[in-house]
Scaffold this motif. Structure first.
Motif, mmCIF file in Angstrom:
data_model
loop_
_atom_site.group_PDB
_atom_site.id
_atom_site.type_symbol
_atom_site.label_atom_id
_atom_site.label_comp_id
_atom_site.label_asym_id
_atom_site.label_seq_id
_atom_site.Cartn_x
_atom_site.Cartn_y
_atom_site.Cartn_z
ATOM 1 N N PRO A 1 0.616 -1.287 0.153
ATOM 2 C CA PRO A 1 0.087 -0.119 -0.017
ATOM 3 C C PRO A 1 0.812 1.262 0.086
ATOM 4 C CG PRO A 1 -0.724 -1.511 1.512
ATOM 5 C CD PRO A 1 0.793 -1.833 1.124
ATOM 6 N N ALA A 2 0.198 2.612 -0.152
ATOM 7 C CA ALA A 2 0.929 3.772 -0.139
ATOM 8 C C ALA A 2 1.683 3.858 1.195
ATOM 9 C CB ALA A 2 -0.171 5.008 -0.340
ATOM 10 N N VAL A 3 2.875 4.271 1.061
ATOM 11 C CA VAL A 3 3.434 4.568 2.323
ATOM 12 C C VAL A 3 4.034 6.048 2.412
ATOM 13 C CG1 VAL A 3 5.492 3.926 3.672
ATOM 14 C CG2 VAL A 3 4.529 2.227 1.922
ATOM 15 N N PRO A 4 3.545 6.752 3.550
ATOM 16 C CA PRO A 4 3.717 8.027 3.667
ATOM 17 C C PRO A 4 5.409 8.275 3.724
ATOM 18 C CG PRO A 4 2.325 7.381 5.361
ATOM 19 C CD PRO A 4 2.613 6.110 4.588
ATOM 20 N N ARG A 5 5.770 9.621 3.483
ATOM 21 C CA ARG A 5 7.232 9.927 3.198
ATOM 22 C C ARG A 5 7.936 9.330 2.213
ATOM 23 N NH1 ARG A 5 6.429 10.248 8.912
ATOM 24 N NH2 ARG A 5 6.051 12.040 9.605
ATOM 25 N N TRP A 6 7.628 8.383 1.572
ATOM 26 C CA TRP A 6 8.351 7.786 0.591
ATOM 27 C C TRP A 6 7.641 8.146 -0.960
ATOM 28 C CZ3 TRP A 6 12.823 5.084 1.569
ATOM 29 C CH2 TRP A 6 13.008 4.693 2.678
ATOM 30 N N SER A 7 7.021 8.968 -1.130
ATOM 31 C CA SER A 7 6.319 9.414 -2.440
ATOM 32 C C SER A 7 7.268 9.565 -3.443
ATOM 33 C CB SER A 7 5.602 10.621 -2.060
ATOM 34 O OG SER A 7 6.468 11.760 -1.734
ATOM 35 N N LEU A 8 8.404 10.241 -3.582
ATOM 36 C CA LEU A 8 9.198 10.489 -4.439
ATOM 37 C C LEU A 8 9.930 9.324 -4.674
ATOM 38 C CD1 LEU A 8 10.565 13.940 -3.882
ATOM 39 C CD2 LEU A 8 8.963 13.467 -5.695
ATOM 40 N N TYR A 9 10.524 8.494 -3.859
ATOM 41 C CA TYR A 9 11.201 7.353 -4.103
ATOM 42 C C TYR A 9 10.325 6.209 -4.850
ATOM 43 C CZ TYR A 9 13.578 2.775 -3.242
ATOM 44 O OH TYR A 9 14.128 1.559 -3.160
ATOM 45 N N LEU A 10 9.208 5.970 -4.042
ATOM 46 C CA LEU A 10 8.336 4.930 -4.897
ATOM 47 C C LEU A 10 7.665 5.051 -6.218
ATOM 48 C CD1 LEU A 10 6.353 3.849 -1.687
ATOM 49 C CD2 LEU A 10 8.200 2.537 -2.733
ATOM 50 N N ALA A 11 7.740 6.466 -6.370
ATOM 51 C CA ALA A 11 7.016 7.108 -7.500
ATOM 52 C C ALA A 11 7.975 6.877 -8.765
ATOM 53 C CB ALA A 11 6.543 8.502 -7.577
ATOM 54 N N SER A 12 9.278 7.192 -8.333
ATOM 55 C CA SER A 12 10.373 6.977 -9.390
ATOM 56 C C SER A 12 10.771 5.728 -9.843
ATOM 57 C CB SER A 12 11.323 7.908 -8.888
ATOM 58 O OG SER A 12 12.097 7.295 -7.563
ATOM 59 N N LYS A 13 10.719 4.851 -8.643
ATOM 60 C CA LYS A 13 11.031 3.301 -8.690
ATOM 61 C C LYS A 13 9.530 2.746 -9.721
ATOM 62 C CE LYS A 13 13.750 1.214 -7.339
ATOM 63 N NZ LYS A 13 15.193 0.975 -7.667
ATOM 64 N N ALA A 14 8.340 3.045 -9.359
ATOM 65 C CA ALA A 14 7.269 2.711 -9.910
ATOM 66 C C ALA A 14 7.148 3.169 -11.506
ATOM 67 C CB ALA A 14 6.188 3.224 -9.410
ATOM 68 N N ALA A 15 8.024 4.203 -11.750
ATOM 69 C CA ALA A 15 8.052 4.642 -13.224
ATOM 70 C C ALA A 15 8.625 3.851 -14.127
ATOM 71 C CB ALA A 15 8.329 6.139 -13.302
ATOM 72 N N PHE A 16 10.053 3.414 -13.402
ATOM 73 C CA PHE A 16 10.951 2.830 -14.238
ATOM 74 C C PHE A 16 10.310 1.345 -14.236
ATOM 75 C CE2 PHE A 16 14.669 -0.168 -14.670
ATOM 76 C CZ PHE A 16 15.047 0.064 -16.153
ATOM 77 N N ASP A 17 9.784 0.840 -13.190
ATOM 78 C CA ASP A 17 9.286 -0.457 -13.189
ATOM 79 C C ASP A 17 8.118 -0.647 -14.459
ATOM 80 O OD1 ASP A 17 8.578 -3.025 -12.004
ATOM 81 O OD2 ASP A 17 6.850 -2.295 -11.455
ATOM 82 N N TRP A 18 7.169 0.156 -14.488
ATOM 83 C CA TRP A 18 6.375 0.259 -15.364
ATOM 84 C C TRP A 18 6.813 0.264 -16.871
ATOM 85 C CZ3 TRP A 18 1.556 -1.803 -15.718
ATOM 86 C CH2 TRP A 18 0.859 -1.941 -14.441
ATOM 87 N N TRP A 19 7.543 1.383 -17.022
ATOM 88 C CA TRP A 19 8.259 1.373 -18.238
ATOM 89 C C TRP A 19 8.918 0.126 -18.638
ATOM 90 C CZ3 TRP A 19 13.411 0.903 -19.994
ATOM 91 C CH2 TRP A 19 13.628 1.436 -21.616
ATOM 92 N N LEU A 20 9.795 -0.562 -18.080
ATOM 93 C CA LEU A 20 10.430 -1.834 -18.461
ATOM 94 C C LEU A 20 9.452 -2.933 -18.566
ATOM 95 C CD1 LEU A 20 13.139 -2.851 -18.748
ATOM 96 C CD2 LEU A 20 13.385 -3.371 -16.434
ATOM 97 N N ARG A 21 8.497 -2.889 -17.482
ATOM 98 C CA ARG A 21 7.413 -4.117 -17.873
ATOM 99 C C ARG A 21 6.602 -3.725 -19.337
ATOM 100 N NH1 ARG A 21 3.495 -4.028 -12.655
ATOM 101 N NH2 ARG A 21 2.361 -5.261 -14.118
ATOM 102 N N CYS A 22 6.421 -2.668 -19.742
ATOM 103 C CA CYS A 22 5.634 -2.319 -20.992
ATOM 104 C C CYS A 22 6.684 -2.774 -22.167
ATOM 105 C CB CYS A 22 5.345 -0.852 -21.111
ATOM 106 S SG CYS A 22 3.980 -0.442 -20.184
ATOM 107 N N ILE A 23 7.789 -2.412 -22.017
ATOM 108 C CA ILE A 23 8.822 -2.589 -23.051
ATOM 109 C C ILE A 23 9.128 -4.190 -23.242
ATOM 110 C CG2 ILE A 23 9.742 -0.238 -23.264
ATOM 111 C CD1 ILE A 23 12.504 -1.748 -22.541
ATOM 112 N N ALA A 24 8.872 -4.777 -22.051
ATOM 113 C CA ALA A 24 9.155 -6.290 -22.200
ATOM 114 C C ALA A 24 8.139 -6.830 -23.027
ATOM 115 C CB ALA A 24 8.965 -6.916 -20.688
#
Length: 341
Positions: free
Chosen positions: A204-227
């Motif tokens: 679930p969403a974790v307070p104070r980790w917004s920038l970290y989790l958002a940036s990791k999610a961005a690459f995670d989704w990008w890589l999953r899509c190009i897979a």
């Protein structure tokens, strides 16, 4: 228009305290106690138990590992080199990289070390060109580098560096490196890309980790899509969702140091398992149930997270390093709110 004002914070003339370079011996000893160690292993991904399978996957191949100056990346580089790979490591710290490379060479391993800032586009392209010039190909690309940030939006709101540095290390840099090397992997018709992400992607969403989790999610989704786009080219993609590990990146977090964790060496063996077996996803399996429940019960989960945010204080070190870098855009918010009723 009112004069701009700065949000109250630590005196800017005070130098920000240095980040710890690792977990303290006392905390490490507590986590290595039998029950805590077992809890850490239980909540971790599957680990490599047969080194011969890793050797079969990487012997004589070129393995590129980012963020390999310490922690999981350094341990993984050693495992791959011991298994017979030509390892290419990169990170920002030239001195630490050379220490890792020297240790690998002392055991007879093959390793090249490059000082690279993933936030610098020219350095990323130059690194990719150097790898191709020296070795002619990349067989395994491991995205291990990352920037952790546990800080509330109230403190990050006047620190544009938090946004740009986190995005550069966790998203833009890895994307640029992948895009630079991918045409050559596709031309050879084989390859393996491993993204060492975070178990937070399945929680679930974790307070104070917004920038970290958002940036990791961005690459995670990008890589999953190009897979989906490169599967027919013989290139496999693995998303490896790493749990808490005792590394320099997590040493400053006063919550993570209280939770079960794994050593950097154990975490590296988990990534090595993903390299050897090429799964689509590597994660502690109960996290998939957590991810499903988080989606179904998003409202209650978010309310619980909000309650935790109110009760858990800002990490001391993160708060003390959050020196403001710019003014608020329109003066004092409290004054404007009072004027507008």
């Amino acid at each position: 228009m009112p004069a701009t004002s700065r949000r109250p914070s630590t005196d800017e003339t005070t130098a920000a305290p240095d980040l710890p370079q690792g977990w303290s011996p006392a905390v490490t000893a507590r986590h290595e106690a039998r029950l805590m160690h077992l809890a850490g292993r239980f909540t971790s991904t599957r680990t490599l138990r047969r080194p011969d399978l890793l050797a079969r996957a990487v012997r004589g191949r070129v393995v590129v590992i980012t963020g390999a100056s310490s922690g999981v990346g350094a341990a993984l580089a050693g495992l791959c080199a011991d298994a017979g790979a030509q390892v290419v490591i990169c990170a920002r710290s030239a001195d630490l990289l050379e220490e890792v490379a020297s240790e690998i060479r002392s055991r007879g391993g093959l390793v090249d070390a490059h000082c690279v800032d993933l936030g610098d586009d020219d350095q990323v392209r130059a690194f990719a060109a150097a790898v191709l010039r020296d070795h002619g190909r990349v067989d395994v690309l491991v995205h291990n580098a990352g920037k952790s940030l546990n800080r509330s939006v109230a403190l990050s709101g006047v620190r544009p560096k938090d946004l740009h540095a986190t995005l550069a290390a966790n998203y833009i840099g890895p994307v640029r490196l992948t895009m630079a090397l991918l045409p050559y992997m596709r031309a050879r018709g084989e390859g393996h890309i491993v993204n060492v992400s975070t178990a937070g992607m399945l929680m679930p969403a974790v307070p104070r980790w917004s920038l970290y989790l958002a940036s990791k999610a961005a690459f995670d989704w990008w890589l999953r899509c190009i897979a989906c786009e490169i599967a027919d080219d013989g290139i496999d993609v693995t998303s490896h969702y790493l749990g808490s590990a005792r590394t320099k990146m997590s040493a400053s977090d006063n919550v993570l140091t209280r939770l079960p964790s794994q050593s950097a060496e154990d975490a590296a063996r988990g990534v090595a398992h993903s390299i050897a077996h090429r799964p689509r996803v590597g994660a502690w399996r109960p996290l998939f149930a957590v991810a499903g429940m988080s989606a179904l019960l998003r409202g209650p989960a978010d309310r619980l997270a909000a309650r935790a945010y109110r009760r858990i204080p800002e990490p001391r070190l993160s708060a003390s390093r959050a020196l403001p870098q710019e003014d608020l855009v329109f003066g004092d918010p409290a004054e404007l709110a009072q004027r507008c009723g």
